[in-house]
Write a protein that holds these residues in place. Structure first.
Motif, PDB file in Angstrom:
ATOM      1  N   GLY A  33      12.743  26.465 -20.286  1.00 49.66           N
ATOM      2  CA  GLY A  33      12.870  26.831 -18.872  1.00 49.66           C
ATOM      3  C   GLY A  33      12.107  28.104 -18.549  1.00 49.66           C
ATOM      4  N   CYS A  34      12.282  29.127 -19.401  1.00 48.43           N
ATOM      5  CA  CYS A  34      11.568  30.395 -19.183  1.00 48.43           C
ATOM      6  C   CYS A  34      10.068  30.193 -19.364  1.00 48.43           C
ATOM      7  CB  CYS A  34      12.075  31.473 -20.139  1.00 48.43           C
ATOM      8  SG  CYS A  34      13.705  32.096 -19.677  1.00 48.43           S
ATOM      9  N   ARG A  35       9.713  29.376 -20.324  1.00 46.71           N
ATOM     10  CA  ARG A  35       8.298  29.085 -20.552  1.00 46.71           C
ATOM     11  C   ARG A  35       7.674  28.466 -19.306  1.00 46.71           C
ATOM     12  NH1 ARG A  35       5.332  25.507 -20.327  1.00 46.71           N
ATOM     13  NH2 ARG A  35       3.376  25.230 -21.430  1.00 46.71           N
ATOM     14  N   ASP A  36       8.383  27.510 -18.706  1.00 46.67           N
ATOM     15  CA  ASP A  36       7.855  26.862 -17.502  1.00 46.67           C
ATOM     16  C   ASP A  36       7.790  27.832 -16.322  1.00 46.67           C
ATOM     17  OD1 ASP A  36       7.617  24.555 -18.926  1.00 46.67           O
ATOM     18  OD2 ASP A  36       9.452  23.631 -18.135  1.00 46.67           O
ATOM     19  N   ASP A  37       8.691  28.817 -16.308  1.00 45.66           N
ATOM     20  CA  ASP A  37       8.718  29.785 -15.209  1.00 45.66           C
ATOM     21  C   ASP A  37       7.705  30.914 -15.364  1.00 45.66           C
ATOM     22  OD1 ASP A  37      10.691  28.419 -13.941  1.00 45.66           O
ATOM     23  OD2 ASP A  37      12.337  29.691 -14.649  1.00 45.66           O
ATOM     24  N   LEU A  38       7.011  30.980 -16.503  1.00 51.27           N
ATOM     25  CA  LEU A  38       6.034  32.059 -16.694  1.00 51.27           C
ATOM     26  C   LEU A  38       4.922  31.939 -15.655  1.00 51.27           C
ATOM     27  CD1 LEU A  38       5.622  32.188 -20.600  1.00 51.27           C
ATOM     28  CD2 LEU A  38       6.801  33.845 -19.135  1.00 51.27           C
ATOM     29  N   PRO A  39       4.361  33.092 -15.254  1.00 48.73           N
ATOM     30  CA  PRO A  39       3.264  33.054 -14.274  1.00 48.73           C
ATOM     31  C   PRO A  39       1.939  32.672 -14.963  1.00 48.73           C
ATOM     32  CG  PRO A  39       3.747  35.333 -14.868  1.00 48.73           C
ATOM     33  CD  PRO A  39       4.738  34.475 -15.608  1.00 48.73           C
ATOM     34  N   TRP A  40       1.763  31.401 -15.273  1.00 53.48           N
ATOM     35  CA  TRP A  40       0.535  30.934 -15.922  1.00 53.48           C
ATOM     36  C   TRP A  40      -0.655  31.221 -15.006  1.00 53.48           C
ATOM     37  CZ3 TRP A  40       0.828  29.633 -20.929  1.00 53.48           C
ATOM     38  CH2 TRP A  40       2.096  29.355 -21.437  1.00 53.48           C
ATOM     39  N   ASN A  65     -22.026  37.177  -7.824  1.00 53.01           N
ATOM     40  CA  ASN A  65     -22.801  38.375  -7.467  1.00 53.01           C
ATOM     41  C   ASN A  65     -23.412  39.062  -8.671  1.00 53.01           C
ATOM     42  OD1 ASN A  65     -22.809  38.606  -4.736  1.00 53.01           O
ATOM     43  ND2 ASN A  65     -20.822  39.653  -4.639  1.00 53.01           N
ATOM     44  N   ALA A  66     -22.597  39.243  -9.698  1.00 55.27           N
ATOM     45  CA  ALA A  66     -23.044  39.965 -10.898  1.00 55.27           C
ATOM     46  C   ALA A  66     -22.350  39.329 -12.093  1.00 55.27           C
ATOM     47  CB  ALA A  66     -22.682  41.435 -10.796  1.00 55.27           C
ATOM     48  N   SER A  67     -23.116  38.625 -12.935  1.00 57.63           N
ATOM     49  CA  SER A  67     -22.513  37.953 -14.093  1.00 57.63           C
ATOM     50  C   SER A  67     -22.017  38.984 -15.093  1.00 57.63           C
ATOM     51  CB  SER A  67     -23.542  37.072 -14.792  1.00 57.63           C
ATOM     52  OG  SER A  67     -23.893  36.018 -13.944  1.00 57.63           O
ATOM     53  N   PRO A  68     -20.813  38.773 -15.619  1.00 62.24           N
ATOM     54  CA  PRO A  68     -20.352  39.672 -16.685  1.00 62.24           C
ATOM     55  C   PRO A  68     -21.161  39.446 -17.975  1.00 62.24           C
ATOM     56  CG  PRO A  68     -18.690  37.989 -16.194  1.00 62.24           C
ATOM     57  CD  PRO A  68     -19.804  37.799 -15.226  1.00 62.24           C
ATOM     58  N   MET A  69     -21.011  40.349 -18.942  1.00 59.87           N
ATOM     59  CA  MET A  69     -21.746  40.262 -20.204  1.00 59.87           C
ATOM     60  C   MET A  69     -21.168  39.186 -21.125  1.00 59.87           C
ATOM     61  SD  MET A  69     -24.189  42.352 -19.885  1.00 59.87           S
ATOM     62  CE  MET A  69     -24.863  42.200 -21.546  1.00 59.87           C
ATOM     63  N   PHE A  70     -19.945  38.746 -20.858  1.00 56.82           N
ATOM     64  CA  PHE A  70     -19.360  37.674 -21.675  1.00 56.82           C
ATOM     65  C   PHE A  70     -19.589  36.333 -20.987  1.00 56.82           C
ATOM     66  CE2 PHE A  70     -16.117  40.159 -19.387  1.00 56.82           C
ATOM     67  CZ  PHE A  70     -15.677  39.222 -18.466  1.00 56.82           C
ATOM     68  N   ASP A  71     -19.543  35.258 -21.784  1.00 57.16           N
ATOM     69  CA  ASP A  71     -19.825  33.930 -21.241  1.00 57.16           C
ATOM     70  C   ASP A  71     -18.653  33.374 -20.459  1.00 57.16           C
ATOM     71  OD1 ASP A  71     -22.510  33.238 -22.576  1.00 57.16           O
ATOM     72  OD2 ASP A  71     -21.287  34.041 -24.193  1.00 57.16           O
ATOM     73  N   ARG A  72     -17.443  33.734 -20.915  1.00 61.70           N
ATOM     74  CA  ARG A  72     -16.282  33.179 -20.249  1.00 61.70           C
ATOM     75  C   ARG A  72     -15.040  33.926 -20.700  1.00 61.70           C
ATOM     76  NH1 ARG A  72     -14.077  26.978 -20.340  1.00 61.70           N
ATOM     77  NH2 ARG A  72     -12.715  27.711 -18.719  1.00 61.70           N
ATOM     78  N   ALA A  73     -14.077  34.061 -19.804  1.00 59.73           N
ATOM     79  CA  ALA A  73     -12.819  34.730 -20.149  1.00 59.73           C
ATOM     80  C   ALA A  73     -11.651  33.775 -19.944  1.00 59.73           C
ATOM     81  CB  ALA A  73     -12.632  35.973 -19.280  1.00 59.73           C
ATOM     82  N   ILE A  74     -10.702  33.820 -20.858  1.00 54.69           N
ATOM     83  CA  ILE A  74      -9.477  33.036 -20.756  1.00 54.69           C
ATOM     84  C   ILE A  74      -8.307  34.003 -20.758  1.00 54.69           C
ATOM     85  CG2 ILE A  74      -8.082  31.203 -21.799  1.00 54.69           C
ATOM     86  CD1 ILE A  74     -10.854  30.199 -21.505  1.00 54.69           C
ATOM     87  N   ALA A  75      -7.493  33.971 -19.735  1.00 52.77           N
ATOM     88  CA  ALA A  75      -6.267  34.773 -19.704  1.00 52.77           C
ATOM     89  C   ALA A  75      -5.106  33.809 -19.517  1.00 52.77           C
ATOM     90  CB  ALA A  75      -6.319  35.790 -18.575  1.00 52.77           C
ATOM     91  N   ALA A  76      -4.140  33.853 -20.414  1.00 56.49           N
ATOM     92  CA  ALA A  76      -3.061  32.862 -20.374  1.00 56.49           C
ATOM     93  C   ALA A  76      -2.153  33.049 -19.160  1.00 56.49           C
ATOM     94  CB  ALA A  76      -2.238  32.945 -21.662  1.00 56.49           C
ATOM     95  N   LEU A  77      -1.788  34.282 -18.886  1.00 59.12           N
ATOM     96  CA  LEU A  77      -0.726  34.555 -17.913  1.00 59.12           C
ATOM     97  C   LEU A  77      -1.174  35.613 -16.918  1.00 59.12           C
ATOM     98  CD1 LEU A  77       1.928  34.902 -20.741  1.00 59.12           C
ATOM     99  CD2 LEU A  77       1.907  33.030 -19.075  1.00 59.12           C
ATOM    100  N   ARG A  78      -0.457  35.689 -15.807  1.00 60.68           N
ATOM    101  CA  ARG A  78      -0.708  36.774 -14.865  1.00 60.68           C
ATOM    102  C   ARG A  78       0.143  37.975 -15.266  1.00 60.68           C
ATOM    103  NH1 ARG A  78      -1.154  32.807  -9.542  1.00 60.68           N
ATOM    104  NH2 ARG A  78      -2.973  31.774 -10.430  1.00 60.68           N
ATOM    105  N   TYR A  79      -0.414  39.151 -15.034  1.00 61.01           N
ATOM    106  CA  TYR A  79       0.262  40.374 -15.437  1.00 61.01           C
ATOM    107  C   TYR A  79       1.293  40.733 -14.374  1.00 61.01           C
ATOM    108  CZ  TYR A  79       0.829  45.111 -17.232  1.00 61.01           C
ATOM    109  OH  TYR A  79       1.345  46.271 -17.762  1.00 61.01           O
ATOM    110  N   GLN A  80       2.465  40.151 -14.487  1.00 59.85           N
ATOM    111  CA  GLN A  80       3.541  40.431 -13.523  1.00 59.85           C
ATOM    112  C   GLN A  80       4.888  40.095 -14.165  1.00 59.85           C
ATOM    113  OE1 GLN A  80       3.452  36.300 -11.003  1.00 59.85           O
ATOM    114  NE2 GLN A  80       1.787  37.700 -10.541  1.00 59.85           N
ATOM    115  N   ALA A 229      -2.916  38.345 -20.749  1.00 59.98           N
ATOM    116  CA  ALA A 229      -2.610  38.460 -19.316  1.00 59.98           C
ATOM    117  C   ALA A 229      -3.808  38.976 -18.517  1.00 59.98           C
ATOM    118  CB  ALA A 229      -1.409  39.384 -19.110  1.00 59.98           C
ATOM    119  N   ARG A 230      -3.805  38.646 -17.224  1.00 57.71           N
ATOM    120  CA  ARG A 230      -4.854  39.089 -16.299  1.00 57.71           C
ATOM    121  C   ARG A 230      -4.177  39.799 -15.139  1.00 57.71           C
ATOM    122  NH1 ARG A 230      -9.121  40.805 -14.016  1.00 57.71           N
ATOM    123  NH2 ARG A 230     -11.024  39.552 -13.892  1.00 57.71           N
TER     124      ARG A 230
END
Ligand SMILES: [Zn+2]
Ligand SMILES: [Zn+2]
Length: 231
Positions: A33-40, A65-80, A229-230
């Motif tokens: 339940g808590c897992r499903d409630d996480l801010p993915w 506008n300006a590409s970052p130096m990395f190819d791609r970013a993955i953040a699992a959750l929102r920082y909240q 987190a992001r």
């Protein structure tokens, strides 16, 4: 601190209790339940993982506008909410159970996208002076568990901070970038490798962008960014 300790003890002594709601949790540190409630963090920018207001996942205006130096970013959750509290518990109270479920959320997110894995995982380093004060690097704690689960070797010594950067809090984006220029040195062994950089939280992305720049300069074939987190 007492709360963190109590939660840690509860986790250690009475295993089948959810760390977030104290309800029953048979297999995992947090219950389903808590897992499903996480801010993915979805929908999100395909390039920088910035949270988007509406689906689908796409490249955000900033990255166009300006590409970052990395190819791609993955953040699992929102920082909240519970996620922000867990990150702070890890960083400031050495709550390694928090590190475990945050890392597991990241592992799950990486697995779900079903793409080729990088050849090595590099946790974002702390400067020696901060490492001595804190006693551990939270990014490395997370990387150990994620790397272990995905079977990707981690190389914590391949990146280091060449100087202590003043606290980034309160600086605007341009000042953050200036503050970080040349702050990292990366081992030449990253040459021709697909690399993922791992950190607890990505805020503006300026730290990860600077470390990605150093990886590219050292010859990395590709650079991804993984964070729990992001902001
Ligand atoms: Zn729960
Ligand atoms: Zn973006």
């Amino acid at each position: 601190m007492v709360d963190g300790l109590r939660r840690r003890l509860r986790g250690l002594l009475a295993a089948p209790v959810c760390l977030l709601c104290a309800g029953p949790s048979a297999a995992d540190l947090i219950c389903s339940g808590c897992r499903d409630d996480l801010p993915w963090n979805s929908p999100a920018c395909l390039r920088c993982a910035q949270t988007l207001p509406t689906p689908p996942d796409r490249v955000c205006g900033d990255c166009l506008n300006a590409s970052p130096m990395f190819d791609r970013a993955i953040a699992a959750l929102r920082y909240q909410g519970a996620v922000a509290r867990a990150v702070q518990q890890l960083k400031y109270n050495a709550d390694f159970l928090a590190a475990r479920w945050l890392a597991d959320a990241l592992t799950e997110t990486i697995r779900a996208r079903r793409q080729a894995l990088p050849q090595i995982l590099i946790p974002v380093p702390l400067h020696d002076s901060r490492l001595r004060r804190r006693g551990f690097n939270q990014a490395q704690e997370l990387a150990k568990r994620v790397g272990g689960a995905l079977n990707v070797p981690i190389e914590p010594l391949w990146a280091r901070r060449t100087r202590s950067t003043a606290d980034q809090i309160g600086l605007d984006a341009a000042a953050r970038r200036r503050n970080l220029r040349g702050a990292f040195a990366v081992d030449a062994r990253v040459a021709r490798l697909d690399v993922a950089l791992l950190d607890d939280v990505m805020t503006t992305g300026s730290t990860l962008n600077e470390l990605a720049r150093a990886c590219r300069r050292a010859g990395a074939a590709s650079v991804e960014v993984w964070t729990t987190a992001r902001a």
